[in-house]
Scaffold this motif. Structure first.
Motif, PDB file in Angstrom:
ATOM      1  N   ASN A  40       0.848  -1.192   0.000  1.00 44.67           N
ATOM      2  CA  ASN A  40       0.000   0.000   0.000  1.00 44.67           C
ATOM      3  C   ASN A  40       0.885   1.245   0.000  1.00 44.67           C
ATOM      4  O   ASN A  40       1.295   1.724   1.059  1.00 44.67           O
ATOM      5  N   ASN A  69      -4.777  -0.225 -10.359  1.00 45.43           N
ATOM      6  CA  ASN A  69      -4.084  -0.275  -9.069  1.00 45.43           C
ATOM      7  C   ASN A  69      -2.589  -0.128  -9.320  1.00 45.43           C
ATOM      8  O   ASN A  69      -2.149  -0.136 -10.472  1.00 45.43           O
ATOM      9  N   ASN A 147      -5.972   6.145  -9.023  1.00 43.64           N
ATOM     10  CA  ASN A 147      -6.128   4.700  -9.132  1.00 43.64           C
ATOM     11  C   ASN A 147      -7.348   4.241  -8.350  1.00 43.64           C
ATOM     12  O   ASN A 147      -7.544   4.634  -7.195  1.00 43.64           O
ATOM     13  N   CYS A 149      -8.013   1.305  -7.021  1.00 44.67           N
ATOM     14  CA  CYS A 149      -7.586   0.591  -5.818  1.00 44.67           C
ATOM     15  C   CYS A 149      -6.149   0.983  -5.481  1.00 44.67           C
ATOM     16  O   CYS A 149      -5.283   0.955  -6.367  1.00 44.67           O
ATOM     17  N   THR A 162      -4.172  -9.140 -10.102  1.00 44.66           N
ATOM     18  CA  THR A 162      -5.044  -7.995 -10.332  1.00 44.66           C
ATOM     19  C   THR A 162      -6.295  -8.114  -9.464  1.00 44.66           C
ATOM     20  O   THR A 162      -6.643  -9.209  -9.014  1.00 44.66           O
ATOM     21  N   PRO A 163      -6.988  -7.013  -9.222  1.00 49.30           N
ATOM     22  CA  PRO A 163      -8.229  -7.085  -8.435  1.00 49.30           C
ATOM     23  C   PRO A 163      -9.252  -8.066  -9.005  1.00 49.30           C
ATOM     24  O   PRO A 163     -10.007  -8.685  -8.241  1.00 49.30           O
ATOM     25  N   CYS A 178     -13.901   0.608  -2.739  1.00 51.75           N
ATOM     26  CA  CYS A 178     -13.272   1.452  -3.767  1.00 51.75           C
ATOM     27  C   CYS A 178     -14.309   2.196  -4.597  1.00 51.75           C
ATOM     28  O   CYS A 178     -14.052   3.309  -5.063  1.00 51.75           O
TER      29      CYS A 178
END
Length: 241
Positions: A40, A69, A147, A149, A162-163, A178
């Motif tokens: 993060n 992201n 972004n 995320c 990836t998400p 998000c």
């Protein structure tokens, strides 16, 4: 992590407050395998990220460029969306403290501005507007980059996740958080157009816009990545659909 709301109600402080609340909510999700590493950059590179926001997001914006992201050699290193190191240093001229993730993969180390790897998507994205605008202040007069995320996910081997590849239950929780943050950012910045970078960003932007009071007020278009074609690459062209 700093408190973005202290002493100010400016656009930049309010944006940072939305992002920090988003991070707090995301930190409550217990991600399971194959996710082994979570970066993060809004935490360990908050100094860089907040300097970016304070420098370039001091007013409302007509256009929001929306990414998915952080990439491993861009925002994960610099805290700046699509933040290819040379662009961040030489064109955007952002400086600030960059720490390290609590749990770091040995092949995805965060070296900050000392990172020698180049984020291809960031180099292409910012390179386009560097050529078009010359001065970043011209780009940021009516536009900002965000972004969807703020988290980067990796497997035990360091492979990017990836998400869309998260487990369905975890993906639903992430999207809920998000989506709310994106909705609040759109309202704050009074955005009129979202330029979604890739199909995932397009899908989430359309979901947020059509599912809320923003329907009919914000246009969503998609910016597809450069085709692997020498003539197109040499001209730095992108496709708008």
């Amino acid at each position: 992590m700093a408190n973005a709301t202290e002493g100010s109600d400016t656009v930049s402080h309010r944006l940072l407050s939305i992002e920090l609340q988003q991070c707090t909510r995301l930190s409550a999700i217990l991600f399971s395998g194959p996710v082994e590493y979570i970066y993060n950059p809004l935490e360990y590179a908050y100094g860089m990220h907040s300097n970016f926001v304070h420098k370039f997001c001091t007013s409302t914006k007509q256009i929001l460029f929306l990414g998915m992201n952080p990439g491993p050699w861009g925002m994960s290193q610099t805290g700046v969306p699509f933040g290819e190191v040379k662009i961040v240093q030489d064109w955007l001229k952002i400086t600030g403290h960059i720490g390290r993730p609590q749990k770091e993969h040995p092949s995805r180390q965060v070296l900050g501005l000392e990172c020698k790897r180049s984020e291809v998507s960031g180099r292409k994205f910012w390179g386009l507007f560097q050529n078009l605008c010359r001065d970043p202040d011209i780009f940021f007069q009516q536009a900002f980059v965000y972004n969807y995320c703020p988290l980067a996910f990796m497997t035990n081997s360091g492979k990017n996740i990836t998400p869309t590849e998260l487990k369905a239950s975890e993906r639903r929780l992430l999207n809920e958080i998000c989506d709310k943050a994106l909705h609040d950012v759109l309202l704050l910045l009074q955005v009129e157009m979202i330029v979604a970078i890739g199909k995932f960003a397009e899908a989430r932007a359309n979901s947020v816009v059509t599912g809320t009071e923003l329907k009919g007020k914000i246009k969503v278009i998609t910016l597809h990545y450069l085709l692997c074609n020498t003539s197109l690459c040499s001209k730095n062209r992108w496709l708008l659909v």
